[in-house]
Design a protein around this motif. Sequence first.
Motif, mmCIF file in Angstrom:
data_model
loop_
_atom_site.group_PDB
_atom_site.id
_atom_site.type_symbol
_atom_site.label_atom_id
_atom_site.label_comp_id
_atom_site.label_asym_id
_atom_site.label_seq_id
_atom_site.Cartn_x
_atom_site.Cartn_y
_atom_site.Cartn_z
ATOM 1 N N PRO A 118 0.801 -1.227 0.000
ATOM 2 C CA PRO A 118 0.000 0.000 0.000
ATOM 3 C C PRO A 118 0.837 1.282 0.000
ATOM 4 C CG PRO A 118 -0.872 -1.580 1.581
ATOM 5 C CD PRO A 118 0.440 -2.115 1.120
ATOM 6 N N TYR A 119 2.110 1.164 0.316
ATOM 7 C CA TYR A 119 2.982 2.333 0.396
ATOM 8 C C TYR A 119 3.971 2.389 -0.765
ATOM 9 C CZ TYR A 119 0.846 1.695 4.857
ATOM 10 O OH TYR A 119 -0.097 1.489 5.831
ATOM 11 N N GLY A 177 9.769 4.893 4.734
ATOM 12 C CA GLY A 177 9.329 5.547 5.963
ATOM 13 C C GLY A 177 7.838 5.400 6.183
ATOM 14 N N ALA A 178 7.058 5.584 5.111
ATOM 15 C CA ALA A 178 5.604 5.448 5.237
ATOM 16 C C ALA A 178 5.223 4.031 5.638
ATOM 17 C CB ALA A 178 4.939 5.833 3.921
ATOM 18 N N ALA A 179 5.867 3.039 5.038
ATOM 19 C CA ALA A 179 5.548 1.634 5.342
ATOM 20 C C ALA A 179 5.910 1.300 6.781
ATOM 21 C CB ALA A 179 6.297 0.720 4.377
ATOM 22 N N GLN A 180 7.084 1.698 7.219
ATOM 23 C CA GLN A 180 7.519 1.349 8.571
ATOM 24 C C GLN A 180 6.829 2.187 9.633
ATOM 25 O OE1 GLN A 180 11.890 1.386 8.198
ATOM 26 N NE2 GLN A 180 11.816 -0.830 7.902
ATOM 27 N N GLY A 181 6.326 3.346 9.256
ATOM 28 C CA GLY A 181 5.597 4.164 10.218
ATOM 29 C C GLY A 181 4.170 3.704 10.438
ATOM 30 N N ALA A 182 3.604 3.035 9.439
ATOM 31 C CA ALA A 182 2.192 2.656 9.511
ATOM 32 C C ALA A 182 1.969 1.252 10.035
ATOM 33 C CB ALA A 182 1.567 2.775 8.123
ATOM 34 N N ALA A 183 2.887 0.357 9.725
ATOM 35 C CA ALA A 183 2.649 -1.057 10.008
ATOM 36 C C ALA A 183 2.933 -1.390 11.467
ATOM 37 C CB ALA A 183 3.512 -1.910 9.089
ATOM 38 N N SER A 184 2.113 -2.263 12.028
ATOM 39 C CA SER A 184 2.414 -2.815 13.337
ATOM 40 C C SER A 184 3.568 -3.808 13.198
ATOM 41 C CB SER A 184 1.189 -3.516 13.921
ATOM 42 O OG SER A 184 0.765 -4.559 13.060
ATOM 43 N N VAL A 185 4.211 -4.117 14.294
ATOM 44 C CA VAL A 185 5.352 -5.029 14.246
ATOM 45 C C VAL A 185 4.852 -6.454 14.477
ATOM 46 C CG1 VAL A 185 7.626 -5.570 15.156
ATOM 47 C CG2 VAL A 185 6.815 -3.206 15.165
ATOM 48 N N PRO A 186 4.875 -7.305 13.461
ATOM 49 C CA PRO A 186 4.419 -8.684 13.654
ATOM 50 C C PRO A 186 5.458 -9.471 14.455
ATOM 51 C CG PRO A 186 5.266 -8.388 11.441
ATOM 52 C CD PRO A 186 5.318 -7.041 12.093
ATOM 53 N N ASP A 189 15.349 13.040 5.106
ATOM 54 C CA ASP A 189 14.172 13.916 5.163
ATOM 55 C C ASP A 189 12.962 13.228 4.540
ATOM 56 O OD1 ASP A 189 15.594 15.903 6.438
ATOM 57 O OD2 ASP A 189 15.916 17.100 4.628
ATOM 58 N N ALA A 190 13.189 12.503 3.442
ATOM 59 C CA ALA A 190 12.086 11.804 2.781
ATOM 60 C C ALA A 190 11.562 10.668 3.661
ATOM 61 C CB ALA A 190 12.558 11.254 1.432
ATOM 62 N N TYR A 191 12.459 9.935 4.280
ATOM 63 C CA TYR A 191 12.057 8.849 5.182
ATOM 64 C C TYR A 191 11.225 9.407 6.335
ATOM 65 C CZ TYR A 191 12.636 4.809 8.355
ATOM 66 O OH TYR A 191 12.421 3.748 9.210
ATOM 67 N N LEU A 192 11.681 10.506 6.912
ATOM 68 C CA LEU A 192 10.951 11.125 8.025
ATOM 69 C C LEU A 192 9.587 11.629 7.560
ATOM 70 C CD1 LEU A 192 11.231 11.870 11.035
ATOM 71 C CD2 LEU A 192 12.144 14.078 10.295
ATOM 72 N N HIS A 193 9.547 12.203 6.365
ATOM 73 C CA HIS A 193 8.265 12.655 5.805
ATOM 74 C C HIS A 193 7.310 11.473 5.632
ATOM 75 C CE1 HIS A 193 5.421 15.009 3.428
ATOM 76 N NE2 HIS A 193 5.446 14.046 2.522
ATOM 77 N N GLY A 194 7.835 10.345 5.167
ATOM 78 C CA GLY A 194 7.002 9.156 5.026
ATOM 79 C C GLY A 194 6.468 8.679 6.360
ATOM 80 N N LEU A 195 7.304 8.680 7.384
ATOM 81 C CA LEU A 195 6.845 8.309 8.725
ATOM 82 C C LEU A 195 5.690 9.197 9.170
ATOM 83 C CD1 LEU A 195 10.203 7.774 10.667
ATOM 84 C CD2 LEU A 195 8.473 6.030 10.235
ATOM 85 N N ARG A 196 5.878 10.484 9.035
ATOM 86 C CA ARG A 196 4.846 11.432 9.492
ATOM 87 C C ARG A 196 3.565 11.288 8.684
ATOM 88 N NH1 ARG A 196 7.299 11.425 13.746
ATOM 89 N NH2 ARG A 196 8.753 13.062 14.370
ATOM 90 N N SER A 197 3.686 11.043 7.383
ATOM 91 C CA SER A 197 2.489 10.930 6.532
ATOM 92 C C SER A 197 1.647 9.718 6.897
ATOM 93 C CB SER A 197 2.896 10.863 5.058
ATOM 94 O OG SER A 197 3.526 9.624 4.764
#
Length: 377
Positions: free
Chosen positions: A100-101, A147-156, A285-293
């Motif tokens: 999804p990311y 960043g977006a993927a790792q910021g959104a997903a729970s840790v299995p 900066d892009a990774y951090l932006h992905g986390l925040r998004s």
Amino acid sequence: MTGNRQAAADTDVVHAEAREILGPSTGPVAAASLTHNPKNGVTAGVWAVSAGDRTAVLKVLTRTKNATGRWAASDDPRHWNYWLREADVYDSGLAQSWQPYGIRAPRLLARVQRADGDVALWLEHVRGEPGTGWPRARHIEHARRLGAAQGAASVPHEPWFTRRFLRQYVGSNTLGEELLDDDEAWQQPLVRDHFPAGLRHEMVRLHHDREWFLDVMEALPRVFSHLDQWPANVRSQGPDSVLFDWAFAGDGALGEDLGNYLPDSVFDLFVPAGDLPGYAARAYDAYLHGLRSSGSRVDERLVRLGMCASVVKYDWLTAAMLARAGEVQRDYGGERAVSAELRYRERGLALGFLAGWAAEARALAPQLGFPEAPGGR
């Protein structure tokens, strides 16, 4: 059929599997070996297989290959080189959990348990642009997606997850450690002429601080991690980044995957070392932006610390380069020689940059409640 390692292990077996998975064809079945790490004991081989106009990638996992030392296959599901992990990642669906990311794995066409105990993974043949040739902006976009993927997903939590990957991986790389304090080793022409001034002090200090760095990395926020992200393991396919080789996947620190991707871009000569400071800044900066998004509100200092402290993964590299300064230098996969002068200059500059990450980690960690590094900041 063409290929190596006894024609993809067994011509008749591969022929039968190809007919079953790719469908009947009047054309011949052919296989061409793909670049991979031939030293790794879990990989019997990787081939592009065609049957008529249909193609797939065949990767054969094994635990019987004659490999010694750090690349030996393990039966321990938590070991960093557990032989069956990649098959488990695909079976679990986690290889597609980042789709999804904008990051996905090749589609699994079939998993075949062979009579000899090996496991054959038949995968989608992705023909997009390899990451080794991406423009810089595409790498930056990949960092944002990560960043977006790792910021959104729970840790299995899976029984076959790699655990304490850095500690195991770094601990298994001991080549040349005794040379770090050897004056003659540092006076070898390739080292003397191409490593920047002050690098010896910084890399010896990193080695002495290794346990501290590993403790920090293991105490940071956890994310599902690929743990082998670098340009040779990714391709573009339409809008997606397609990520290969999930053999190390498991528990990692936030920022750890990015901290691997960036220096590996330089170490294998895909990005010039002189571009690394600007490239790394934009990618972070892009990774951090992905986390925040994706809704993550983690303290940004923890993200920065995870990327910077991941430098410990390369503690082994300086010693190995001291040990190999008299050898012919070859590319990944060992297929062709590369310029020794170019490799040592580029890697020396990149290691010098990573010394800055190490210093930043030492300064940042106490602000977040971690003990100071043994030698202070």
